[in-house]
Design a protein around this motif. Structure first.
Motif, PDB file in Angstrom:
ATOM      1  N   PHE A 118       0.836  -1.203   0.000  1.00 28.51           N
ATOM      2  CA  PHE A 118       0.000   0.000   0.000  1.00 28.51           C
ATOM      3  C   PHE A 118       0.874   1.257   0.000  1.00 28.51           C
ATOM      4  CE2 PHE A 118      -2.205   3.132   2.847  1.00 28.51           C
ATOM      5  CZ  PHE A 118      -3.161   3.534   1.932  1.00 28.51           C
ATOM      6  N   PHE A 168       3.982   1.591  -0.978  1.00 22.21           N
ATOM      7  CA  PHE A 168       4.844   1.783  -2.148  1.00 22.21           C
ATOM      8  C   PHE A 168       4.102   1.882  -3.471  1.00 22.21           C
ATOM      9  CE2 PHE A 168       8.323   1.006   0.655  1.00 22.21           C
ATOM     10  CZ  PHE A 168       9.315   1.772   0.084  1.00 22.21           C
ATOM     11  N   LEU A 169       2.839   1.437  -3.482  1.00 21.50           N
ATOM     12  CA  LEU A 169       2.091   1.400  -4.744  1.00 21.50           C
ATOM     13  C   LEU A 169       2.167   2.709  -5.543  1.00 21.50           C
ATOM     14  CD1 LEU A 169       0.152  -0.094  -6.661  1.00 21.50           C
ATOM     15  CD2 LEU A 169      -1.731   0.650  -5.213  1.00 21.50           C
ATOM     16  N   PRO A 170       1.792   3.855  -4.957  1.00 26.60           N
ATOM     17  CA  PRO A 170       1.795   5.070  -5.781  1.00 26.60           C
ATOM     18  C   PRO A 170       3.195   5.481  -6.234  1.00 26.60           C
ATOM     19  CG  PRO A 170       1.303   5.603  -3.504  1.00 26.60           C
ATOM     20  CD  PRO A 170       1.311   4.122  -3.593  1.00 26.60           C
ATOM     21  N   VAL A 171       4.203   5.230  -5.387  1.00 26.83           N
ATOM     22  CA  VAL A 171       5.560   5.633  -5.753  1.00 26.83           C
ATOM     23  C   VAL A 171       6.072   4.790  -6.917  1.00 26.83           C
ATOM     24  CG1 VAL A 171       7.915   5.887  -4.931  1.00 26.83           C
ATOM     25  CG2 VAL A 171       6.011   6.368  -3.408  1.00 26.83           C
TER      26      VAL A 171
END
Lengths: 288, 260
Positions: free
Chosen positions: B19, B21-24
């Motif tokens: 969760f 790291f997903l957007p990065v």
């Protein structure tokens, strides 16, 4: 600590003049660029947008205009949801990092957990948009695997705002709760075990109460930062429902109405102050 | 039982890391996108969007502005913070608890309100919107932070070194420059780099207080109006890289202090 510090009695002639010379620049800056603007804002909030003159209309508008009132309700709801969800997600995670991860890896594990903290805040909200958009990562994955046929409306909703906020605050709360758990002496656990408590009872009756002050400090920080934030709701929530900071910015951006924006800011600050007073018992620890 | 807890812990931790790291990961991955939309399927890799960012003069000058504002405002904040921390730690002042509270007070107020207040004040005083105005706001938010970090690191052993220097006849300014500053250097650098990361990433104050010349977060904000765009991903990834460098510097300076 302070008594040892104050033992600097062997201090110089003209000690006080020097002391004031040292602290005055910082105090002056704070007075000039923090306290004075606040006073200016207070005055501004009491003036009419057109033509000046003292008036209370800016405040009365807030209480009589349902859309302003609604923005505060939305803000409080979103902030409450975000705070509760973030604490619930972060606590077990911090506990795992503190208890289950071997000591030598803990620092690395924690650093990894807060690494995305350091991406630009604007960019971080934007990257959630890539994940949540109509043709974004989640919708592509779901439609691609045949789970849904129509893409879900995820972006520009309250859910998106909450996800963006929770992402940020899980990192923050993991840090504060982890620090709190590490400070607990292991002897508490041993004592509880010696007295016959199982792991669950030990947690509920010993660990949890002892970490409650840390949780409260973290939750308060979450509350303050969340309710005053403009970026995440603006980028992820769109304009479907307004939160307080969006409302404030709208008064400035579209209408140039500084008095109303000031009044709304002061109301927002009053809410934070009330929250502070409500948690003051737990927050006092920091001020020793 | 132990085993179940262990496995469940691993799964939970993995899910949370996912969760976080997903957007990065999505950001960096699609900054390498070869086509014009930062959406699946991934068509990269290509560096063309980085190229586009570096040749965009608005973005590069905003980047220079950001670095300038961040370094000057952080230097100011850390200087004021250091002097006041030294003053409060070494001298007994009437009402010093209250005054220390006053210095740390801005920490509890949201950036939006600090920016609003300055906007109203500057508007009244006829001060035009500028990078200087935004920089003043950045000092307001970072001064309490620098003060708190440095004040918390003023230990008693340093008092003795300072006293020894005084006994040997050093005037106050020499004690300050030759003893206290070097001894406190790690905390000073830590405060400086932390301020840099906050100022570098600060949006709302800069947005309210600048007009033509502006900082990178505001310029990125403007870029967002054009919708999803791999160029935004590229500039975001670059900002991330700079922040990581600052954070590593912060960590190193604090670590050096802990070992000392």
């Amino acid at each position: 600590m302070s008594s040892a510090r104050n033992s600097g009695r062997a201090l110089p002639r003209a000690g006080h003049a020097l002391a004031w010379a040292l602290v005055t620049p910082a105090l002056g800056w704070t007075l000039l660029f923090f306290v004075l603007p606040f006073i200016a804002m207070g005055f501004s909030s009491l003036t009419a947008h057109e033509g000046g003159g003292f008036t209370l209309t800016n405040y009365s508008q807030f209480f009589t205009n349902p859309s302003y009132w609604q923005a505060m309700v939305n803000s409080l709801q979103v902030t409450a949801i975000v705070t509760v969800v973030s604490v619930l997600l972060a606590y077990p995670f911090a506990w795992i990092l503190a208890e289950q991860v071997p000591e030598r890896w803990q620092r690395l594990a924690l650093m990894l957990a807060v690494l995305p903290f350091w991406t630009s805040y604007v960019v971080r909200s934007y990257s959630w948009l890539l994940v949540l958009a109509q043709n974004g990562v989640i919708n592509r994955a779901l439609t691609g695997s045949g789970l849904i046929s129509e893409p879900l409306q995820l972006a520009n909703t309250r859910l998106a705002t909450v996800i963006g906020f929770v992402h940020f605050f899980v990192m923050l709360l993991t840090l504060t709760i982890f620090a709190n758990l590490k400070q607990l002496s292991p002897s508490y656990r041993k004592a509880a075990a010696d007295l016959g408590a199982g792991p669950v009872r030990t947690f509920l009756h010993v660990i949890l109460p002892l970490t409650l002050p840390g949780i409260m400090v973290g939750a308060f920080l979450t509350f303050v930062l969340c309710i005053g934030d403009y970026i995440t709701p603006q980028i992820l929530g769109g304009n479907n429902e307004l939160l307080m900071p969006q409302l404030v910015m709208m008064q400035i951006g579209r209408r140039g109405d500084f008095p109303l924006a000031s009044a709304l800011s002061i109301i927002l600050m009053a809410v934070v102050t009330i929250a502070y007073l409500a948690c003051a018992r737990w927050l006092k620890i920091e001020r020793a | 039982m132990r085993r179940i807890v262990r496995v469940a812990s691993w799964l939970y931790a993995l899910a949370v890391y996912g969760f976080i790291f997903l957007p990065v990961v999505v950001l960096v991955l699609f900054s390498l996108q070869a086509t014009s939309f930062p959406i699946p399927p991934f068509t990269g890799p290509s560096l063309r969007w980085y190229d586009a960012v570096l040749s965009d003069t608005r973005l590069t000058s905003a980047l220079v502005n950001s670095l300038l504002v961040a370094s000057i405002s952080s230097a100011t904040a850390v200087t004021l913070g250091f002097l006041s921390a030294w003053g409060f730690a070494r001298f007994v002042l009437p009402g010093s608890g209250l005054l220390r509270g006053l210095i740390t007070l801005p920490l509890t107020v949201s950036y939006l309100i600090i920016g609003m207040g300055l906007l109203v004040l500057f508007n009244w005083a006829g001060v035009p919107k500028s990078l200087l105005a935004a920089g003043i706001g950045h000092v307001v938010i970072n001064l309490p932070l620098c003060f708190a970090i440095i004040y918390s690191q003023m230990g008693d052993h340093q008092i003795n070194i300072e006293r020894a220097a005084r006994d040997l006849g050093a005037p106050e300014w020499k004690v300050l420059l030759l003893i206290t500053v070097p001894v406190m250097a790690p905390a000073i650098f830590a405060g400086f780099f932390l301020s840099m990361t906050f100022s570098w990433d600060e949006f709302v104050i800069s947005f309210l207080l600048t007009r033509f010349d502006t900082t990178l977060p505001v310029e990125i904000w403007n870029l967002l109006r054009s919708g999803l765009n791999p160029k935004t991903n590229a500039v975001g990834s670059l900002v991330f890289a700079v922040s990581i460098v600052l954070v590593v510097l912060f960590e190193l300076t604090l670590l050096r202090r802990r070992k000392a």
